[in-house]
Design a protein around this motif. Structure first.
Motif, short mmCIF file in Angstrom:
data_model
loop_
_atom_site.label_atom_id
_atom_site.label_comp_id
_atom_site.label_asym_id
_atom_site.label_seq_id
_atom_site.Cartn_x
_atom_site.Cartn_y
_atom_site.Cartn_z
N ASP A 46 0.84 -1.21 0.00
CA ASP A 46 0.00 0.00 0.00
C ASP A 46 0.87 1.25 0.00
OD1 ASP A 46 -2.26 -1.58 0.06
OD2 ASP A 46 -2.61 -1.36 2.22
N LEU A 47 1.93 1.22 0.78
CA LEU A 47 2.82 2.38 0.86
C LEU A 47 3.65 2.54 -0.41
CD1 LEU A 47 3.95 1.99 4.57
CD2 LEU A 47 2.57 3.85 3.62
N LEU A 48 4.06 1.43 -1.00
CA LEU A 48 4.79 1.53 -2.27
C LEU A 48 3.91 2.09 -3.38
CD1 LEU A 48 6.92 -1.75 -2.16
CD2 LEU A 48 7.78 0.61 -2.14
N LYS A 49 2.64 1.73 -3.37
CA LYS A 49 1.71 2.34 -4.33
C LYS A 49 1.61 3.84 -4.08
CE LYS A 49 -1.13 -1.79 -5.04
NZ LYS A 49 -2.42 -2.46 -4.73
N ARG A 50 1.57 4.20 -2.83
CA ARG A 50 1.45 5.62 -2.47
C ARG A 50 2.63 6.44 -2.97
NH1 ARG A 50 -0.13 7.91 3.57
NH2 ARG A 50 -0.28 10.10 2.98
N VAL A 51 3.83 5.84 -2.95
CA VAL A 51 5.02 6.56 -3.42
C VAL A 51 5.37 6.22 -4.87
CG1 VAL A 51 5.92 6.76 -1.08
CG2 VAL A 51 6.69 4.86 -2.52
N GLY A 52 4.48 5.48 -5.53
CA GLY A 52 4.64 5.19 -6.95
C GLY A 52 5.70 4.17 -7.29
N LEU A 53 5.93 3.20 -6.40
CA LEU A 53 7.01 2.24 -6.63
C LEU A 53 6.58 0.79 -6.40
CD1 LEU A 53 9.99 4.11 -4.92
CD2 LEU A 53 9.68 3.74 -7.37
N GLU A 54 5.31 0.48 -6.61
CA GLU A 54 4.85 -0.88 -6.30
C GLU A 54 5.57 -1.94 -7.14
OE1 GLU A 54 1.33 0.94 -8.72
OE2 GLU A 54 3.00 1.63 -7.49
N GLU A 55 6.04 -1.54 -8.33
CA GLU A 55 6.71 -2.51 -9.20
C GLU A 55 8.16 -2.79 -8.75
OE1 GLU A 55 8.16 1.38 -10.72
OE2 GLU A 55 6.27 0.62 -9.89
N LYS A 56 8.64 -2.05 -7.74
CA LYS A 56 10.02 -2.20 -7.28
C LYS A 56 10.12 -3.01 -5.99
CE LYS A 56 11.83 0.45 -10.53
NZ LYS A 56 12.73 -0.10 -11.55
N ALA A 57 9.05 -3.66 -5.58
CA ALA A 57 9.02 -4.34 -4.27
C ALA A 57 10.14 -5.34 -4.10
CB ALA A 57 7.67 -5.02 -4.07
N GLN A 58 10.51 -6.06 -5.17
CA GLN A 58 11.54 -7.10 -5.05
C GLN A 58 12.92 -6.63 -5.52
OE1 GLN A 58 10.75 -9.63 -3.24
NE2 GLN A 58 8.62 -8.88 -3.20
N SER A 59 13.02 -5.35 -5.87
CA SER A 59 14.32 -4.81 -6.28
C SER A 59 15.19 -4.55 -5.05
CB SER A 59 14.13 -3.49 -7.04
OG SER A 59 13.37 -3.69 -8.22
N PHE A 60 16.49 -4.40 -5.30
CA PHE A 60 17.43 -4.05 -4.23
C PHE A 60 17.81 -2.58 -4.38
CE2 PHE A 60 17.55 -8.58 -4.16
CZ PHE A 60 17.82 -8.91 -2.83
N PRO A 61 18.22 -1.93 -3.29
CA PRO A 61 18.54 -0.51 -3.36
C PRO A 61 19.50 -0.13 -4.48
CG PRO A 61 18.43 -1.18 -1.07
CD PRO A 61 18.27 -2.43 -1.90
#
Length: 246
Positions: A125-140
């Protein structure tokens, strides 16, 4: 209602040659739902004041209250207060060996004892809020600076804080990445989150702040609405600072 109350705060740093008075007798209140932006030249004590709110700096004298808890009390449970006060720094401070998802769910699971499924749903939900839901499994390391800072904001929000502190959150970013972070912060401000932040982004201060505080030489020189500070500053030091940057 005052969420943050700073009373007669001073902070001194002793060096080998002299004592530096980083903050001099500062008094400030941040009320529920307010967005208070601290501006001023480098070395004026802005970050030291901000970091004192969650005891990352130990004041020399004075008192700080978050809600009814005195942060400066010797027996304070600072971990409890930090659960209520999220903070985003200049550097992103993400764990490089953990995915975005794992970075966000770590604290809610460890500190608040939220189960993994609930924590992951909150993180998405928070990743959607900041526009990054597609990056959930990415590394920094796979993210841009702006994306990393948005993840850092999501991570802070995952603790469901009542107050957010931001210490120059865009100063380490390339110019083209600053807007994406400020947009997230602006959305957060519009949602009613109580915020205290240090920034050099005057456009954000004009758009989002309910109160602007100008510091110089460790002192709060003046504060007021964005219109009052930017259009009708009363103090000559404020006028000189704004003339240099606007």
């Amino acid at each position: 209602m005052a969420r943050i109350k700073i009373e007669n705060l001073s902070k001194d740093f002793d060096t080998s040659k002299s004592t530096v008075h980083a903050i001099k007798n500062a008094t400030l209140e941040v009320n529920d739902g307010e967005v208070v932006v601290i501006i001023g030249p480098s070395g004026s004590g802005k970050s030291t004041l901000l970091r004192s709110v969650n005891k990352l700096e130990i004041p020399t004298s004075g008192k700080i209250f978050v809600d009814d808890d005195e942060v400066t009390a010797p027996n304070v449970d600072i971990r409890k207060i930090r659960e209520e006060v999220g903070m985003v720094f200049q550097s992103f401070n993400l764990f490089p060996h953990l995915s975005v998802m794992e970075n966000i769910i770590l604290a809610p699971m460890k500190v608040k004892k939220i189960d993994r499924k609930q924590a992951e749903q909150l993180a998405m939900d928070l990743l959607k809020r900041v526009g990054l839901e597609e990056k959930a499994q990415s590394f920094p390391s796979q993210l841009s600076g702006g994306q990393q800072q948005r993840v850092a904001i999501a991570r802070a929000l995952a603790m469901q804080p009542k107050i957010m502190l931001f210490d120059e959150p865009t100063s380490a970013l390339d110019p083209e990445m600053i807007k994406e972070v400020l947009d997230v912060m602006l959305d957060l401000a519009k949602s009613g989150m109580t915020m205290l932040l240090v920034t050099h982004e005057m456009g954000f201060a004009k758009a989002a702040a309910t109160k602007v505080v100008f510091m110089d030489g460790g002192e709060i020189i003046e504060y007021g609405t964005p219109e009052q500070i930017f259009e009708h500053p009363r103090n000559d030091r404020t006028k000189l600072f704004l003339d240099h940057i606007l």
